[in-house]
Design a protein around this motif. Structure first.
Motif, PDB file in Angstrom:
ATOM      1  N   VAL A  29       8.602   8.125 -10.745  1.00  0.00           N
ATOM      2  CA  VAL A  29       8.796   7.505 -10.323  1.00  0.00           C
ATOM      3  C   VAL A  29       8.037   7.152  -8.946  1.00  0.00           C
ATOM      4  CG1 VAL A  29      10.261   5.738  -7.967  1.00  0.00           C
ATOM      5  CG2 VAL A  29      11.011   5.736 -10.134  1.00  0.00           C
ATOM      6  N   LEU A  30       7.660   8.067  -8.127  1.00  0.00           N
ATOM      7  CA  LEU A  30       7.017   8.208  -6.929  1.00  0.00           C
ATOM      8  C   LEU A  30       5.083   8.146  -7.889  1.00  0.00           C
ATOM      9  CD1 LEU A  30       8.168  11.544  -5.059  1.00  0.00           C
ATOM     10  CD2 LEU A  30       8.132   8.931  -4.374  1.00  0.00           C
ATOM     11  N   ASN A  31       4.999   9.554  -9.234  1.00  0.00           N
ATOM     12  CA  ASN A  31       3.836   9.013  -9.487  1.00  0.00           C
ATOM     13  C   ASN A  31       3.114   7.381  -9.645  1.00  0.00           C
ATOM     14  OD1 ASN A  31       3.234  12.053  -9.778  1.00  0.00           O
ATOM     15  ND2 ASN A  31       4.217  11.385 -11.631  1.00  0.00           N
ATOM     16  N   ALA A  32       4.717   6.743  -9.455  1.00  0.00           N
ATOM     17  CA  ALA A  32       3.627   5.392 -10.433  1.00  0.00           C
ATOM     18  C   ALA A  32       3.334   4.715  -8.732  1.00  0.00           C
ATOM     19  CB  ALA A  32       4.887   4.688 -11.083  1.00  0.00           C
ATOM     20  N   VAL A  33       4.286   5.177  -7.894  1.00  0.00           N
ATOM     21  CA  VAL A  33       3.610   4.226  -6.814  1.00  0.00           C
ATOM     22  C   VAL A  33       2.744   4.671  -6.199  1.00  0.00           C
ATOM     23  CG1 VAL A  33       4.952   4.293  -3.950  1.00  0.00           C
ATOM     24  CG2 VAL A  33       6.495   3.954  -5.895  1.00  0.00           C
ATOM     25  N   GLU A  34       2.719   6.014  -6.619  1.00  0.00           N
ATOM     26  CA  GLU A  34       1.306   6.314  -5.658  1.00  0.00           C
ATOM     27  C   GLU A  34      -0.573   5.861  -6.216  1.00  0.00           C
ATOM     28  OE1 GLU A  34       0.852  10.699  -5.959  1.00  0.00           O
ATOM     29  OE2 GLU A  34      -0.490  10.705  -4.302  1.00  0.00           O
ATOM     30  N   GLY A  35       0.083   5.725  -7.710  1.00  0.00           N
ATOM     31  CA  GLY A  35      -0.749   5.004  -9.033  1.00  0.00           C
ATOM     32  C   GLY A  35      -0.921   4.013  -8.308  1.00  0.00           C
ATOM     33  N   THR A  36      -0.336   3.147  -7.925  1.00  0.00           N
ATOM     34  CA  THR A  36       0.086   1.179  -7.494  1.00  0.00           C
ATOM     35  C   THR A  36      -0.862   0.814  -6.185  1.00  0.00           C
ATOM     36  OG1 THR A  36       1.619   1.369  -9.365  1.00  0.00           O
ATOM     37  CG2 THR A  36       1.198  -0.505  -7.628  1.00  0.00           C
ATOM     38  N   PRO A  37      -2.155   0.473  -5.902  1.00  0.00           N
ATOM     39  CA  PRO A  37      -2.767  -0.152  -5.300  1.00  0.00           C
ATOM     40  C   PRO A  37      -1.980  -0.543  -4.137  1.00  0.00           C
ATOM     41  CG  PRO A  37      -3.750  -0.695  -6.794  1.00  0.00           C
ATOM     42  CD  PRO A  37      -2.461  -0.092  -7.464  1.00  0.00           C
ATOM     43  N   ARG A  38      -1.092  -1.051  -3.261  1.00  0.00           N
ATOM     44  CA  ARG A  38       0.103  -1.881  -2.912  1.00  0.00           C
ATOM     45  C   ARG A  38      -1.754  -3.320  -2.268  1.00  0.00           C
ATOM     46  NH1 ARG A  38       4.037  -2.409   1.904  1.00  0.00           N
ATOM     47  NH2 ARG A  38       5.739  -3.501   1.062  1.00  0.00           N
TER      48      ARG A  38
END
Ligand code: SAH
Length: 218
Positions: A29-38
């Motif tokens: 989950v943390l990797n997915a958040v980190e890899g998604t440019p909000r």
């Protein structure tokens, strides 16, 4: 703190720390958040605040969810690489993008044509090929594609989301904010494999309501 703008990397690292400290610890989950440019999902006016751990306004009077809540809901679904996930309430598409990095396929439904169009553009920009979109009333789910391994509702359902629960696999998991007022409870339904569910209340949340029908305005 200095007035100088922090680098995107520093801001993202701070956001990840904020999620961790609130209990979002699943590495996937943390990797997915980190890899998604909000910032890509945030309106121009609020781009400076894209790395803040807060919900922000988007078009059509809706909101892009708080990153902590996005992380918590994603973690609560315990998604497997092979899972097909149904998401109700595409909004900006931020939560969808995060789900798409963890699940096999993400089916997402939105009742505003404008929001759906903008979100589709972002999925294309990011090269997300495992997201399937639908403009429609998500309260009815997506019967043609059911059953789903996981269901996430990102708008507040007034009561038990029975139509959506009926489209869940026997051992599936559904997470939804439940309640009629401004504050709801984030509820998790875990299928027992025999047609029943274990129900668990996670935290209090504030979501925009799940509304009936598609929006008449754009
Ligand atoms: N997950 C989104 C949050 C969007 S807010 C994000 O990360 O940006 C909730 C969204 O649910 C809004 O866009 C709203 O229009 C949508 N919504 C509300 N009721 C709905 C319904 N019945 N069917 C589909 N979408 C719905």
């Amino acid at each position: 703190m200095s007035e100088e703008a922090e680098s995107p990397e520093t801001r993202m690292a701070r956001l990840i720390l904020a999620l961790r400290s609130q209990g979002v610890v699943d590495a996937k989950v943390l990797n997915a958040v980190e890899g998604t440019p909000r910032e890509l999902f945030t309106p121009e006016l609020f781009k400076e605040r894209a790395f803040e751990d807060s919900a922000l306004p988007i078009a059509c009077g809706q909101t892009i969810s708080q990153p902590f809540i996005v992380g918590l809901m994603t973690q609560a679904l315990k998604i497997d690489r092979r899972d097909r996930v149904l998401e109700i309430g595409t909004g900006s598409g931020y939560q969808t993008a995060i789900l798409s990095k963890i699940a096999r396929l993400v089916y997402t439904v939105e009742r505003y044509r404008t929001l759906m169009g903008e979100a589709e553009g972002r999925f294309k920009t990011l090269g997300l090929t495992n997201v399937i979109t639908r403009f429609g009333d998500g309260g009815a789910g997506w019967p043609e594609q059911a059953p789903f391994d996981r269901v996430m509702v990102t708008a507040a359902a007034p009561g038990e989301p029975t139509a959506l629960l009926s489209q869940l696999k026997p051992a599936g998991i559904l997470v939804a904010p439940i309640g009629k007022g401004p504050v709801q409870v984030l509820r998790r339904y875990v299928g027992d494999g025999k047609g029943g569910f274990a129900v668990e209340d996670l935290i209090e949340v504030r979501f925009v309501p799940l509304l009936d029908g598609v929006a008449k305005e754009l």
